[in-house]
Enzyme design. Structure first.
Site, short mmCIF file in Angstrom:
data_model
loop_
_atom_site.label_atom_id
_atom_site.label_comp_id
_atom_site.label_asym_id
_atom_site.label_seq_id
_atom_site.Cartn_x
_atom_site.Cartn_y
_atom_site.Cartn_z
N CYS A 101 -24.56 -2.35 15.99
CA CYS A 101 -23.24 -1.73 16.19
C CYS A 101 -23.30 -0.24 15.87
O CYS A 101 -22.82 0.60 16.63
CB CYS A 101 -22.20 -2.43 15.33
N CYS A 102 -23.90 0.10 14.73
CA CYS A 102 -24.06 1.51 14.34
C CYS A 102 -24.92 2.27 15.34
O CYS A 102 -24.67 3.43 15.65
CB CYS A 102 -24.66 1.60 12.95
N CYS A 183 -16.04 3.19 9.08
CA CYS A 183 -15.29 2.33 9.99
C CYS A 183 -14.49 1.30 9.18
O CYS A 183 -14.97 0.78 8.17
CB CYS A 183 -16.25 1.61 10.94
N CYS A 186 -15.96 -2.18 8.06
CA CYS A 186 -17.12 -2.16 7.17
C CYS A 186 -16.91 -1.30 5.92
O CYS A 186 -17.86 -0.84 5.30
CB CYS A 186 -18.36 -1.66 7.93
N CYS A 209 -26.28 4.10 8.21
CA CYS A 209 -25.91 3.70 9.57
C CYS A 209 -27.03 3.94 10.57
O CYS A 209 -27.00 3.42 11.68
CB CYS A 209 -24.66 4.45 10.02
#
Length: 220
Positions: A101-102, A183, A186, A209
């Site tokens: 995702c990062c 985010c 998280c 990240c």
């Protein structure tokens, strides 16, 4: 690194014809570098890595700071739409694979940005993590670019002193116990027995990240 030293580096880069940019998460401690750059050259593009998962308070605060400091802020988004950012179970990646995702929302977009710029002015501090402590003030980055870390030798006390001297505003969530803000899915509030960055990706065995691990040229 002092204000004058930072200014000297940026002036040198400009004289060499290098294209500069900086990135910012617009957390309270991030405003020190932004304020310094606004005093040196407010035309340096400030890139906000807009993952689509930020707290709405962060987005509003970003807009307020851009206007207050006279900065040129640019939103940088992933080329991969959210409906394609799902695991095999159909859930969004931040629930099952936060590293990927990062990568899609942060690392990959900035990597593309480095193709078009020479110097990435980055606000990492050595007191934030072991990974960052090992960095150099100037460090090679992908595609022949350079990472410039003017805040590397600053610590929390120095950040606080600058904030107080210039009466810099604080992120609106800080008073609610959020000290390291990324985010929304998280990020959690900091407990009294936690280090600041432990509130990020809590319980996921993850502390970075990828921006400060993947986007650094490996040196032998």
């Amino acid at each position: 690194m002092s204000f004058e030293e930072i200014k000297k580096h940026i002036t040198r880069y400009r004289d060499e014809g290098k294209a500069l940019f900086t990135t910012s998460s617009f957390q309270s401690h991030s405003l020190v570098l932004l304020h310094i750059l606004s005093r040196i050259d407010p035309k340096i593009p400030v890139v906000f890595i807009n993952t689509g998962y930020h707290f709405p308070e962060t987005v509003r605060f970003k807009d307020e700071i851009a206007q207050s400091f006279g900065l040129e802020v640019v939103d940088l988004k992933s080329d991969v739409p959210k409906f394609m950012q799902r695991g095999q179970d159909g859930r969004l990646l931040f629930t099952s694979d936060p590293d990927h995702c990062c990568y899609l929302n942060k690392t990959q977009p900035v990597d593309s940005l480095l193709l078009r710029h020479d110097v990435w002015i980055n606000g990492v501090r050595g007191d934030q993590s072991a990974v960052r402590k090992a960095m150099k003030v100037e460090q090679p980055a992908p595609h022949g670019s350079i990472r410039f870390h003017p805040m590397l030798d600053w610590n929390a006390k120095m950040i606080y002193g600058y904030q107080k001297e210039y009466n810099l505003p604080k992120h609106p969530l800080e008073s609610n116990g959020y000290l390291s803000i990324g985010c929304e899915p998280c990020t959690r509030k900091v407990d009294p027995d936690m280090m600041e960055r432990e509130a990020r990706w809590y319980g996921m065995n993850k502390v970075e990240c990828g921006l400060h691990t993947d986007l650094v040229e490996k040196q032998s």
